[in-house]
Design a protein around this motif. Structure first.
Motif, PDB file in Angstrom:
ATOM      1  N   CYS A  81       0.854  -1.187   0.000  1.00 55.74           N
ATOM      2  CA  CYS A  81       0.000   0.000   0.000  1.00 55.74           C
ATOM      3  C   CYS A  81       0.895   1.243   0.000  1.00 55.74           C
ATOM      4  N   VAL A  82       0.631   2.166  -0.906  1.00 56.91           N
ATOM      5  CA  VAL A  82       1.533   3.326  -1.041  1.00 56.91           C
ATOM      6  C   VAL A  82       0.970   4.588  -0.389  1.00 56.91           C
ATOM      7  N   ASP A  83      -0.286   4.538   0.039  1.00 55.15           N
ATOM      8  CA  ASP A  83      -0.914   5.750   0.581  1.00 55.15           C
ATOM      9  C   ASP A  83      -0.112   6.335   1.737  1.00 55.15           C
ATOM     10  N   GLY A  84       0.249   7.592   1.617  1.00 58.92           N
ATOM     11  CA  GLY A  84       0.918   8.314   2.702  1.00 58.92           C
ATOM     12  C   GLY A  84       2.350   7.875   2.949  1.00 58.92           C
ATOM     13  N   LYS A  85       2.909   7.035   2.101  1.00 64.85           N
ATOM     14  CA  LYS A  85       4.276   6.553   2.343  1.00 64.85           C
ATOM     15  C   LYS A  85       5.283   7.269   1.449  1.00 64.85           C
ATOM     16  N   SER A  86       6.504   7.385   1.955  1.00 64.73           N
ATOM     17  CA  SER A  86       7.576   7.989   1.152  1.00 64.73           C
ATOM     18  C   SER A  86       8.121   6.938   0.189  1.00 64.73           C
ATOM     19  N   PHE A  87       8.868   7.399  -0.816  1.00 61.46           N
ATOM     20  CA  PHE A  87       9.505   6.449  -1.738  1.00 61.46           C
ATOM     21  C   PHE A  87      10.398   5.474  -0.966  1.00 61.46           C
ATOM     22  N   TYR A  88      11.098   6.009   0.050  1.00 59.20           N
ATOM     23  CA  TYR A  88      12.010   5.158   0.807  1.00 59.20           C
ATOM     24  C   TYR A  88      11.268   4.039   1.510  1.00 59.20           C
ATOM     25  N   GLU A  89      10.132   4.399   2.121  1.00 59.51           N
ATOM     26  CA  GLU A  89       9.353   3.373   2.833  1.00 59.51           C
ATOM     27  C   GLU A  89       8.838   2.309   1.857  1.00 59.51           C
ATOM     28  N   ILE A  90       8.366   2.782   0.707  1.00 55.88           N
ATOM     29  CA  ILE A  90       7.840   1.834  -0.291  1.00 55.88           C
ATOM     30  C   ILE A  90       8.957   0.915  -0.783  1.00 55.88           C
ATOM     31  N   MET A  91      10.122   1.519  -1.057  1.00 54.11           N
ATOM     32  CA  MET A  91      11.247   0.720  -1.554  1.00 54.11           C
ATOM     33  C   MET A  91      11.725  -0.280  -0.505  1.00 54.11           C
ATOM     34  N   ASP A  92      11.752   0.147   0.767  1.00 58.51           N
ATOM     35  CA  ASP A  92      12.168  -0.770   1.838  1.00 58.51           C
ATOM     36  C   ASP A  92      11.253  -1.990   1.858  1.00 58.51           C
ATOM     37  N   GLU A  93       9.957  -1.726   1.726  1.00 59.32           N
ATOM     38  CA  GLU A  93       8.994  -2.843   1.754  1.00 59.32           C
ATOM     39  C   GLU A  93       9.212  -3.781   0.574  1.00 59.32           C
ATOM     40  N   ILE A  94       9.416  -3.193  -0.591  1.00 61.42           N
ATOM     41  CA  ILE A  94       9.606  -4.035  -1.781  1.00 61.42           C
ATOM     42  C   ILE A  94      10.881  -4.860  -1.627  1.00 61.42           C
TER      43      ILE A  94
END
Ligand code: S3P
Length: 182
Positions: free
Chosen positions: A150-163
């Motif tokens: 889920c990308v809502d409200g997340k920074s690119f860094y947070e999204i990339m960390d999850e991926i």
């Protein structure tokens, strides 16, 4: 190592996340829309206008088929409508780890409200179009995804960390494919 394939609705951040992830993981970034535009020598909107959506969908299938033959493994972002074709979903599953970047209709609207390049969102009431199309596609995206972020409200860094966490083991073959939506 296998490809990382980013899917999701228009405006969910597939390209922005994909480019940044490609720097982080030191892999090339490819985008199916971009490949098709280069091959055709015209923009997506023009392809829709002159050749029609069905022709574009066929181009998407051919694009994925070619990527399957590529021995180099990439970060690949695919057009928002590509997974809608059942045939394409089978191809995507073979292509690599499919990550669904899930965004709410509000997030999507905020990101695409000034967009003029996406033919499916032009005209009156884009908000309604987004909600309707997303409702139709949500299950489709989920069904082909190895995992959902889920990308809502997340920074690119947070999204990339999850991926990055999700794709840690990428010796991947088809047997690894399972839906681990969270
Ligand atoms: C489409 C998404 C677009 C592009 C075309 C159709 C769709 O790509 O392929 O305008 O059907 O959702 P993005 O998801 O990269 O915007």
């Amino acid at each position: 190592m296998n490809n990382i394939v980013l899917i999701g609705f228009m405006g969910c951040g597939k390209t922005s996340v994909g480019i940044r992830l490609s720097y982080r993981l030191k892999q090339t970034f490819l985008d199916t829309d971009n490949i098709i535009e280069k091959e055709q020598g015209i923009a997506i909107a023009e392809i829709f206008a002159t050749k029609g959506e069905d022709a574009f969908r066929e181009m998407e299938t051919q694009c994925i088929e070619k990527l399957l033959e590529d021995p180099i493994k990439h970060i690949i972002s695919v057009g928002g409508g590509l997974p809608v074709r059942e045939e394409n979903r089978k191809l995507l599953s073979s292509l690599g780890k499919v990550i669904y970047l899930q965004a709410s209709p509000d997030t999507i609207y905020e990101r695409v409200k000034h967009d003029t390049k996406r033919p499916l969102l032009q005209g009156d009431n884009p908000k309604k179009k987004i909600a309707e199309l997303l409702e139709k596609r949500e299950n489709i995206y989920e069904s082909v995804a190895y995992a959902t972020v889920c990308v809502d409200g997340k920074s690119f860094y947070e999204i990339m960390d999850e991926i990055e966490e999700l794709v840690k083991d990428r010796r991947g073959d088809r047997s690894e494919h399972e839906n681990t939506s969270n």
